[in-house]
Design an enzyme around this catalytic site. Structure first.
Site, mmCIF file in Angstrom:
data_model
loop_
_atom_site.group_PDB
_atom_site.id
_atom_site.type_symbol
_atom_site.label_atom_id
_atom_site.label_comp_id
_atom_site.label_asym_id
_atom_site.label_seq_id
_atom_site.Cartn_x
_atom_site.Cartn_y
_atom_site.Cartn_z
ATOM 1 N N ALA A 61 -1.482 -0.569 4.995
ATOM 2 C CA ALA A 61 -2.779 -0.853 4.368
ATOM 3 C C ALA A 61 -3.724 -1.415 5.425
ATOM 4 C CB ALA A 61 -2.585 -1.852 3.233
ATOM 5 N N GLY A 100 2.539 0.360 4.004
ATOM 6 C CA GLY A 100 2.103 1.576 3.316
ATOM 7 C C GLY A 100 2.258 2.815 4.180
ATOM 8 N N GLU A 103 5.665 3.844 3.501
ATOM 9 C CA GLU A 103 5.712 4.348 2.117
ATOM 10 C C GLU A 103 5.120 5.765 2.043
ATOM 11 O OE1 GLU A 103 3.896 0.668 0.499
ATOM 12 O OE2 GLU A 103 5.595 0.725 -0.881
ATOM 13 N N GLU A 123 5.526 -6.083 4.365
ATOM 14 C CA GLU A 123 4.665 -6.662 3.324
ATOM 15 C C GLU A 123 5.034 -8.116 3.009
ATOM 16 O OE1 GLU A 123 5.729 -3.558 3.320
ATOM 17 O OE2 GLU A 123 4.315 -2.218 2.307
HETATM 18 C C1 LIG Z 1 0.071 -1.390 -2.471
HETATM 19 C C2 LIG Z 1 -0.126 -1.694 -0.985
HETATM 20 C C3 LIG Z 1 1.147 -1.712 -0.211
HETATM 21 C C4 LIG Z 1 0.906 -1.713 1.222
HETATM 22 C C5 LIG Z 1 0.791 -2.887 1.943
HETATM 23 C C6 LIG Z 1 0.705 -2.857 3.389
HETATM 24 O O1 LIG Z 1 0.763 -1.823 4.035
HETATM 25 S S1 LIG Z 1 0.446 -4.369 4.129
HETATM 26 C C7 LIG Z 1 0.159 -4.004 5.851
HETATM 27 C C8 LIG Z 1 1.439 -3.732 6.514
HETATM 28 N N1 LIG Z 1 1.227 -3.580 7.943
HETATM 29 C C9 LIG Z 1 1.375 -4.639 8.764
HETATM 30 O O2 LIG Z 1 1.648 -5.741 8.348
HETATM 31 C C10 LIG Z 1 1.203 -4.295 10.220
HETATM 32 C C11 LIG Z 1 0.808 -5.497 10.993
HETATM 33 N N2 LIG Z 1 0.584 -5.163 12.384
HETATM 34 C C12 LIG Z 1 1.545 -5.221 13.333
HETATM 35 O O3 LIG Z 1 2.701 -5.508 13.088
HETATM 36 C C13 LIG Z 1 1.108 -4.943 14.745
HETATM 37 O O4 LIG Z 1 -0.304 -5.117 14.834
HETATM 38 C C14 LIG Z 1 1.445 -3.525 15.253
HETATM 39 C C15 LIG Z 1 2.986 -3.405 15.385
HETATM 40 C C16 LIG Z 1 0.920 -2.434 14.309
HETATM 41 C C17 LIG Z 1 0.800 -3.309 16.638
HETATM 42 O O5 LIG Z 1 1.187 -4.353 17.489
HETATM 43 P P1 LIG Z 1 0.588 -4.494 18.971
HETATM 44 O O6 LIG Z 1 1.219 -5.712 19.557
HETATM 45 O O7 LIG Z 1 0.744 -3.176 19.676
HETATM 46 O O8 LIG Z 1 -0.975 -4.712 18.768
HETATM 47 P P2 LIG Z 1 -1.776 -5.869 17.981
HETATM 48 O O9 LIG Z 1 -0.896 -6.652 17.031
HETATM 49 O O10 LIG Z 1 -2.582 -6.617 18.976
HETATM 50 O O11 LIG Z 1 -2.748 -4.966 17.069
HETATM 51 C C18 LIG Z 1 -3.645 -4.047 17.669
HETATM 52 C C19 LIG Z 1 -4.844 -3.897 16.791
HETATM 53 O O12 LIG Z 1 -4.443 -3.254 15.570
HETATM 54 C C20 LIG Z 1 -4.950 -3.981 14.476
HETATM 55 N N3 LIG Z 1 -4.086 -3.762 13.321
HETATM 56 C C21 LIG Z 1 -2.736 -3.865 13.279
HETATM 57 N N4 LIG Z 1 -2.302 -3.577 12.026
HETATM 58 C C22 LIG Z 1 -3.400 -3.280 11.280
HETATM 59 C C23 LIG Z 1 -3.590 -2.913 9.939
HETATM 60 N N5 LIG Z 1 -2.568 -2.777 9.075
HETATM 61 N N6 LIG Z 1 -4.842 -2.703 9.503
HETATM 62 C C24 LIG Z 1 -5.881 -2.815 10.346
HETATM 63 N N7 LIG Z 1 -5.759 -3.168 11.641
HETATM 64 C C25 LIG Z 1 -4.527 -3.401 12.102
HETATM 65 C C26 LIG Z 1 -4.959 -5.420 14.959
HETATM 66 O O13 LIG Z 1 -5.794 -6.228 14.159
HETATM 67 C C27 LIG Z 1 -5.470 -5.222 16.372
HETATM 68 O O14 LIG Z 1 -6.887 -5.038 16.326
HETATM 69 P P3 LIG Z 1 -7.835 -5.588 17.507
HETATM 70 O O15 LIG Z 1 -7.574 -7.066 17.545
HETATM 71 O O16 LIG Z 1 -7.382 -4.866 18.735
HETATM 72 O O17 LIG Z 1 -9.211 -5.219 17.030
#
Ligand SMILES: CCC/C=C/C(=O)SCCNC(=O)CCNC(=O)[C@H](O)C(C)(C)COP(=O)([O-])OP(=O)([O-])OC[C@H]1O[C@@H](n2cnc3c(N)ncnc32)[C@H](O)[C@@H]1OP(=O)([O-])[O-]
Length: 191
Positions: A61, A100, A103, A123
Site C-alpha cells: 500500500a 499488498g 497479496e 503489515e
Molecule cells: C488492505 C491493505 C493491505 C495492505 C497494507 C500494506 O501494504 S502496508 C505497507 C506494506 N509495505 C511496507 O511496510 C514496506 C515498507 N518499506 C520497506 O520495508 C522499505 O522501504 C523497502 C524494503 C521497500 C525499501 O528499503 P530501502 O532500504 O531500499 O529504502 P528506503 O526504506 O529508504 O525506502 C526508499 C523509498 O521508498 C519509500 N517507500 C518504501 N515503502 C513505501 C510504500 N509502501 N509506499 C510509499 N513509499 C514507500 C520510502 O519512503 C523511501 O522514500 P524516499 O525517502 O526515498 O522519498
C-alpha cells in the site's frame, strides 16, 4: 499508473509505475483494473505478466496516502479480478513484494522471483493485518503454521526461502520479467 504492452507470443505485460517502490496508490490500482480488463478482452492475448518498473515489483500500500481518504478502486476486488482471469497470470517479482504487493502476487496464478528479491507481509509492523486476501491465500498456499509465522512477525524472506516454502514457483538469477514471460508462454492454453 500501470502500462500495458503486448509482447510477441501473445503475452500482455502490465507494468506498475509509481516510484520509488511502485506502491499501490489509487492511480496504480486504477491502472491495474484497466489493464487487466484490457488483457481479458483482447482475444490475441493468451497470458499475462505483472511486473514493476525499475526492478521493483511492489512495496505494498502507498504509505503516502494513509493520511487521506481512501480513493480509487479497492484492493480486494482488484486482486479477486486478477485471480478470476481465465488466462495464466504470473507475477514477475524483482526487488520487493511486500504487504499488498505480496497479496497482489498471491492473487496471480504463478510467481517468478529474482534471487535477490525480498518478500513479506510487514503489515503487523504498522499495526495492520494483511487485509487484501493475504490471510487466506498464504495459508492455502503454504499451510497455516508457515503463514502465521510470516503474518505475525512481518519478517522479510529471501526468494530462496519463498521457493522452499512454496510461495514462488521459480527463482532466477537472470531477468525475472523475461523468465515470467517465457513461463506463461509455456502454460498458455492449459486449464
Ligand atoms: C488492505 C491493505 C493491505 C495492505 C497494507 C500494506 O501494504 S502496508 C505497507 C506494506 N509495505 C511496507 O511496510 C514496506 C515498507 N518499506 C520497506 O520495508 C522499505 O522501504 C523497502 C524494503 C521497500 C525499501 O528499503 P530501502 O532500504 O531500499 O529504502 P528506503 O526504506 O529508504 O525506502 C526508499 C523509498 O521508498 C519509500 N517507500 C518504501 N515503502 C513505501 C510504500 N509502501 N509506499 C510509499 N513509499 C514507500 C520510502 O519512503 C523511501 O522514500 P524516499 O525517502 O526515498 O522519498
Amino acid at each position: 499508473m500501470a502500462t500495458y504492452s503486448r509482447l510477441p507470443g501473445s503475452v500482455a505485460l502490465i507494468t506498475l509505475q509509481n516510484p520509488p517502490v511502485n506502491a499501490l496508490s489509487a492511480a496504480v490500482r486504477q491502472g491495474i483494473v484497466d489493464t487487466v480488463q484490457r488483457a481479458l478482452k483482447d482475444p490475441k492475448v493468451t497470458s499475462v505478466v505483472i511486473c514493476g518498473q525499475n526492478g521493483k515489483f511492489c512495496g505494498g500500500a502507498d504509505i503516502r496516502e494513509f493520511a487521506g481518504p481512501m480513493l480509487g478502486p479497492p484492493l480486494v476486488p482488484m486482486i479477486h479480478a486478477i485471480e478470476a482471469v481465465d488466462k495464466p497470470v504470473a507475477a514477475a517479482i524483482e526487488g520487493v513484494a511486500l504487504g499488498g504487493g505480496l497479496e497482489l502476487a498471491l492473487g496471480c496464478h504463478y510467481r517468478i522471483a529474482h534471487s535477490k528479491a525480498l518478500l513479506g507481509l510487514p503489515e503487523v509492523t504498522l499495526g495492520l493485518l494483511p487485509g487484501a486476501g493475504g490471510t487466506q491465500r498464504l495459508p492455502r498456499l503454504i499451510g497455516l503454521t508457515a503463514a502465521l509465522d510470516l503474518i505475525t512477525t512481518g519478517r522479510h524472506i529471501s526468494a530462496a526461502e519463498a521457493l522452499k516454502l512454496g510461495i514462488v514457483d521459480q527463482v532466477t538469477d537472470s531477468n525475472a520479467v523475461d523468465q515470467a514471460v517465457e513461463f506463461v508462454r509455456s502454460v498458455a492454453g492449459r486449464s
